[in-house]
Enzyme design. Structure first.
Site, PDB file in Angstrom:
ATOM      1  N   GLU A  39      37.729 -47.763 -45.743  1.00  0.00           N
ATOM      2  CA  GLU A  39      38.243 -47.342 -44.426  1.00  0.00           C
ATOM      3  C   GLU A  39      38.261 -48.517 -43.445  1.00  0.00           C
ATOM      4  O   GLU A  39      37.306 -49.300 -43.357  1.00  0.00           O
ATOM      5  CB  GLU A  39      37.367 -46.201 -43.848  1.00  0.00           C
ATOM      6  CG  GLU A  39      37.856 -45.775 -42.466  1.00  0.00           C
ATOM      7  CD  GLU A  39      37.305 -44.446 -41.963  1.00  0.00           C
ATOM      8  OE1 GLU A  39      36.562 -43.779 -42.692  1.00  0.00           O
ATOM      9  OE2 GLU A  39      37.650 -44.091 -40.809  1.00  0.00           O
ATOM     10  N   GLU A  85      28.412 -42.612 -47.423  1.00  0.00           N
ATOM     11  CA  GLU A  85      28.802 -43.848 -46.731  1.00  0.00           C
ATOM     12  C   GLU A  85      27.703 -44.894 -46.896  1.00  0.00           C
ATOM     13  O   GLU A  85      26.522 -44.583 -46.725  1.00  0.00           O
ATOM     14  CB  GLU A  85      28.995 -43.570 -45.228  1.00  0.00           C
ATOM     15  CG  GLU A  85      30.185 -42.673 -44.940  1.00  0.00           C
ATOM     16  CD  GLU A  85      30.396 -42.443 -43.443  1.00  0.00           C
ATOM     17  OE1 GLU A  85      29.782 -43.160 -42.619  1.00  0.00           O
ATOM     18  OE2 GLU A  85      31.166 -41.530 -43.098  1.00  0.00           O
ATOM     19  N   ASP A 133      31.533 -34.464 -48.218  1.00  0.00           N
ATOM     20  CA  ASP A 133      30.748 -35.518 -47.567  1.00  0.00           C
ATOM     21  C   ASP A 133      29.296 -35.078 -47.448  1.00  0.00           C
ATOM     22  O   ASP A 133      29.015 -33.948 -47.027  1.00  0.00           O
ATOM     23  CB  ASP A 133      31.270 -35.746 -46.133  1.00  0.00           C
ATOM     24  CG  ASP A 133      32.138 -36.981 -46.020  1.00  0.00           C
ATOM     25  OD1 ASP A 133      32.042 -37.874 -46.878  1.00  0.00           O
ATOM     26  OD2 ASP A 133      32.924 -37.037 -45.057  1.00  0.00           O
ATOM     27  N   LYS A 177      30.353 -37.461 -51.486  1.00  0.00           N
ATOM     28  CA  LYS A 177      30.728 -38.778 -50.931  1.00  0.00           C
ATOM     29  C   LYS A 177      29.627 -39.260 -49.979  1.00  0.00           C
ATOM     30  O   LYS A 177      29.150 -38.485 -49.147  1.00  0.00           O
ATOM     31  CB  LYS A 177      32.077 -38.698 -50.195  1.00  0.00           C
ATOM     32  CG  LYS A 177      32.502 -40.046 -49.600  1.00  0.00           C
ATOM     33  CD  LYS A 177      33.968 -40.092 -49.221  1.00  0.00           C
ATOM     34  CE  LYS A 177      34.299 -39.478 -47.888  1.00  0.00           C
ATOM     35  NZ  LYS A 177      33.613 -40.054 -46.726  1.00  0.00           N
ATOM     36  N   ASP A 214      33.003 -34.933 -43.183  1.00  0.00           N
ATOM     37  CA  ASP A 214      32.187 -34.597 -42.005  1.00  0.00           C
ATOM     38  C   ASP A 214      32.983 -34.871 -40.721  1.00  0.00           C
ATOM     39  O   ASP A 214      32.521 -34.599 -39.613  1.00  0.00           O
ATOM     40  CB  ASP A 214      30.833 -35.324 -42.017  1.00  0.00           C
ATOM     41  CG  ASP A 214      30.977 -36.841 -42.044  1.00  0.00           C
ATOM     42  OD1 ASP A 214      32.117 -37.348 -42.122  1.00  0.00           O
ATOM     43  OD2 ASP A 214      29.930 -37.516 -41.983  1.00  0.00           O
ATOM     44  N   SER A 215      34.229 -35.356 -40.887  1.00  0.00           N
ATOM     45  CA  SER A 215      35.163 -35.421 -39.753  1.00  0.00           C
ATOM     46  C   SER A 215      35.356 -34.044 -39.144  1.00  0.00           C
ATOM     47  O   SER A 215      35.865 -33.923 -38.027  1.00  0.00           O
ATOM     48  CB  SER A 215      36.514 -35.988 -40.217  1.00  0.00           C
ATOM     49  OG  SER A 215      36.977 -35.300 -41.360  1.00  0.00           O
TER      50      SER A 215
HETATM   51  O1  KIV Z   1      35.049 -37.451 -42.957  1.00  0.00           O
HETATM   52  C1  KIV Z   1      36.171 -37.748 -43.389  1.00  0.00           C
HETATM   53  O2  KIV Z   1      37.168 -37.040 -43.197  1.00  0.00           O
HETATM   54  C2  KIV Z   1      36.295 -38.987 -44.151  1.00  0.00           C
HETATM   55  C3  KIV Z   1      37.680 -39.496 -44.418  1.00  0.00           C
HETATM   56  C4  KIV Z   1      38.276 -39.999 -43.184  1.00  0.00           C
HETATM   57  C5  KIV Z   1      37.692 -40.492 -45.510  1.00  0.00           C
HETATM   58  O3  KIV Z   1      35.331 -39.569 -44.507  1.00  0.00           O
END
Ligand code: KIV
Length: 273
Positions: free
Chosen positions: A183, A116, A84, A114, A45-46
């Protein structure tokens, strides 16, 4: 070419073979990182920050994650595809989390989701795993918790905070996670977690002692506005300046009427009689 699966991750940890992961958000990037031989591709989600230009990841939606992941999927053959779950898609209720995880996997073709969070998401992780979807956890600096953490701050710096991270990691492993992203934490903390877990750890800003590493693609190749580059980012290329130079050259040639020259121009074929 042997397809990477969640079984490969466990095997590589057992055999002490470091795992490689990068982010990708579109087809050409996926094609290129696959060609480079990366083990895992994360549609993070970056993308909210590096693709959409937002200040943080919070506004990214399930629909946007599906859109980008579908494009990435088409570029991959061997690498494991992880997506994510965005902010707000898995913490309202366990039922909604499972529904969103099913939707993302069905519509995008991702193989792992994924999430968090630590002990507070154990029930959710268990439910998604029981629903047939592999889960990767993500602890330490959690960008979706930026407002709670008061910024992008290194986590686990005190003995108590490090102990809490270890407890989160053990709880997520027990809940069924196939791997954990660690992280933004001191190297000693990530090493301590990595040695206590059976599942692999993938570090970002967490030192060399993890079972693998992940970087955001745009950081790795230097593609973007170059604002706020964290200490742990190593730039392996300078694509940004190459793009600026290429476009400058193009503009100059257009203005000088040098482009398109004859080599780049269609002409009417002469009659052959
Ligand atoms: O959103 C993302 O790119 C991430 C990575 C930095 C692990 O969660």
């Amino acid at each position: 070419m042997k397809k990477v699966t969640i079984l490969t991750l466990a095997l590589q940890k057992q055999n002490k073979i470091p795992l490689t992961m990068v982010t990708a958000y579109d087809y050409p990037t996926a094609f290129l990182v696959e060609k480079a031989g990366v083990d895992m591709v994360l549609v993070g989600d970056s993308l909210g920050m590096v693709v959409q230009g937002e200040e943080n990841t919070l506004a990214v939606t399930v629909e946007e994650m599906i859109y980008h992941t579908k494009a990435v999927k088409k570029g991959l053959r061997r690498a494991l595809l992880i997506v994510d779950m965005p902010f707000g898609s898995y913490k309202i209720s366990v039922t909604e989390a499972v529904r969103n995880a099913h939707r993302v996997v069905k519509e995008s073709g991702a193989e792992v989701v994924k999430l968090e969070g630590g002990q507070e998401i154990v029930e959710t992780v268990q439910a998604i795993v029981q629903a047939g979807i592999p889960v990767m956890g993500h602890i330490g600096l959690r960008p979706q918790a930026i407002n709670q953490m008061g910024g992008y701050k290194v986590q686990g710096k005190t003995r108590e905070a490090a102990q809490k991270l270890l407890e989160d990691a053990l709880a997520l492993e027990k809940a069924g996670c196939c791997a954990l992203v660690l992280e933004g934490m001191p190297d000693k903390v990530s090493e301590m977690i990595t040695t206590q877990l059976q599942i692999p750890t993938i570090g970002i800003g967490a030192g060399v002692g993890c079972d693998g590493q992940v970087l955001v693609f745009h950081d790795l190749v230097g593609f973007g506005d170059g604002k706020c580059v964290p200490k742990f980012v190593k730039r392996y290329a300078d694509i940004g300046n190459q793009v600026v130079e290429a476009v400058q050259n193009y503009c100059e040639e257009v203005r000088a009427r040098q482009y398109p020259s004859a080599d780049y121009t269609y002409t009417v074929k002469e009659r052959e009689d």
